[in-house]
Design an enzyme around this catalytic site. Structure first.
Site, mmCIF file in Angstrom:
data_model
loop_
_atom_site.group_PDB
_atom_site.id
_atom_site.type_symbol
_atom_site.label_atom_id
_atom_site.label_comp_id
_atom_site.label_asym_id
_atom_site.label_seq_id
_atom_site.Cartn_x
_atom_site.Cartn_y
_atom_site.Cartn_z
ATOM 1 C CG HIS A 130 -2.095 0.874 1.171
ATOM 2 N ND1 HIS A 130 -2.376 1.683 0.082
ATOM 3 C CD2 HIS A 130 -3.088 1.121 2.081
ATOM 4 C CE1 HIS A 130 -3.482 2.368 0.317
ATOM 5 N NE2 HIS A 130 -3.934 2.041 1.509
ATOM 6 C CB CYS A 273 -3.712 2.588 7.136
ATOM 7 S SG CYS A 273 -4.220 0.885 7.444
HETATM 8 N N1 CP Z 1 -6.389 3.577 4.467
HETATM 9 C C1 CP Z 1 -7.110 3.295 3.379
HETATM 10 O O1 CP Z 1 -6.572 2.935 2.315
HETATM 11 O O2 CP Z 1 -8.447 3.450 3.518
HETATM 12 P P1 CP Z 1 -9.601 3.022 2.527
HETATM 13 O O3 CP Z 1 -9.606 1.517 2.469
HETATM 14 O O4 CP Z 1 -10.850 3.588 3.097
HETATM 15 O O5 CP Z 1 -9.292 3.581 1.161
HETATM 16 N N1 NVA Z 2 -4.546 -4.209 5.436
HETATM 17 C C1 NVA Z 2 -5.796 -3.526 5.137
HETATM 18 C C2 NVA Z 2 -5.540 -2.102 4.762
HETATM 19 C C3 NVA Z 2 -6.781 -1.297 4.523
HETATM 20 C C4 NVA Z 2 -6.481 0.114 4.142
HETATM 21 C C5 NVA Z 2 -6.514 -4.262 4.024
HETATM 22 O O1 NVA Z 2 -5.856 -4.647 3.053
HETATM 23 O O2 NVA Z 2 -7.722 -4.463 4.140
#
Ligand code: CP
Ligand code: NVA
Length: 320
Positions: A130, A273
């Site tokens: 990410h 996050c």
């Molecule tokens: N942190 C983040 O990526 O949030 P969302 O899944 O809401 O986009």
């Molecule tokens: N690790 C989480 C991050 C969400 C922003 C997911 O992949 O669902």
């Protein structure tokens, strides 16, 4: 054609430039003086295979504020969901669009589309990484640790210790491992042994020629001890829902609570996050504490992603 699908796609020098642009954009936006047109006349697709609140809205608003038009594409509503291949979809979309932001399951989808070389690709989260989030997280810390001096942003991160608790095999943990090595930030991960960092991210570091700056322990207090910032993420990432009960029971000892925060340095920050699952990976008390900078962090997604798009639009499309 440049892409931004992993932390190391931009050099450290480029990261410094992106952070400086993000800081300018943030300041100008708050003063109502921002006039930037990096994406003037362009349409950027936002292709989402997974749910999202922050990422989709901040990219939509960000593309608009750079003078472009965002085109929201929910994979479920495209012919993709009826069997059209990702490659054909991307080739077709590249005839209309100037760039594509993708949130997907397998990271190979991003690699496949970027290899086609028909339009710049930005990773809005994959099962593996990410990078938009991690750039934002480092930017958010640098704002504070540098005392607001943009020239010192990256320097202010060097040698810091970040503790990451919970699912240390998830995309966010991988992004800390890769981003931390890129910038020289120490990452102490703590979680159950069977959710330790996987071979893929270890190999990524050695392929990239980076010196690992992470270590793994099963002891949450040991990881948090002396940390400048404590981070956690959901225990059940998107796509892992079938494992939820098992994950909940195994990760319980890694909840970020007052005791964990007490082990960290005085003045340490708490970050997440988001979305958070209160009472699972973090307590309400920690989320609401003065240490918590989660909403500044969420806001900064907008500024940093705009800077990433601006960087791609000015440096990305002319290089091979
Ligand atoms: N942190 C983040 O990526 O949030 P969302 O899944 O809401 O986009
Ligand atoms: N690790 C989480 C991050 C969400 C922003 C997911 O992949 O669902």
């Amino acid at each position: 054609m440049r892409h931004f699908i992993k932390e190391t796609d931009f050099t450290v020098g480029e990261m410094a430039a992106v952070f400086a642009t993000a800081a300018d954009m943030k300041r100008e936006r708050s003063q109502g003086t921002e006039k930037r047109a990096h994406l003037e006349g362009q349409s950027w697709g936002l292709l989402f295979f997974k749910k999202s609140t922050r990422t989709r809205v901040s990219f939509q608003v960000g593309v608009h504020e750079l003078g472009g038009q965002p085109v929201m594409l929910n994979a479920e509503e495209l012919q993709l969901s009826r069997g059209e291949t990702t490659a054909d979809t991307a080739r077709v979309l590249s005839r209309y669009l100037h760039g594509l932001v993708i949130r997907c399951y397998a990271h190979s989808v991003l690699e496949e589309v970027s290899r086609l070389g028909t339009l710049p690709v930005v990773n809005a989260l994959s099962d593996y990484l990410h990078p938009c989030q991690i750039y934002t997280d480092f930017f958010t810390l640098a704002e504070r640790w540098s005392g607001g001096d943009v020239k010192r942003y990256l320097e202010s991160l060097k040698g810091r210790k970040i503790a990451f608790l919970g699912d240390t095999a998830c995309n966010m943990a991988n992004s800390f491992i890769l981003g931390g090595a890129h910038l020289g930030v120490e990452i102490a991960l703590a979680g159950p042994a069977n959710y330790a960092p996987q071979a893929e991210i270890r190999e990524e570091l050695s392929r990239s020629g980076l010196v690992p700056s992470w270590r793994f322990t099963q002891d949450p207090i040991e990881a948090a001890r002396g940390a400048d910032m404590v981070y956690t993420d959901v225990w059940t990432s998107m796509g892992m829902e079938a494992e939820r009960a098992e994950r909940l029971s195994q990760m319980q000892p890694y909840q970020v609570n007052a005791a964990v925060m007490r082990a960290a340095k005085v003045g340490a920050y708490f970050m997440h996050c988001l979305p958070a699952h209160v009472g699972e990976e973090v307590t309400q008390e920690v989320l609401d504490s003065p240490a918590s900078i989660i909403f500044d962090q969420a806001e900064n997604r907008l500024h940093v992603q705009k800077a990433i798009l601006a960087h791609l639009s000015t440096h990305g499309l002319t290089q091979t």
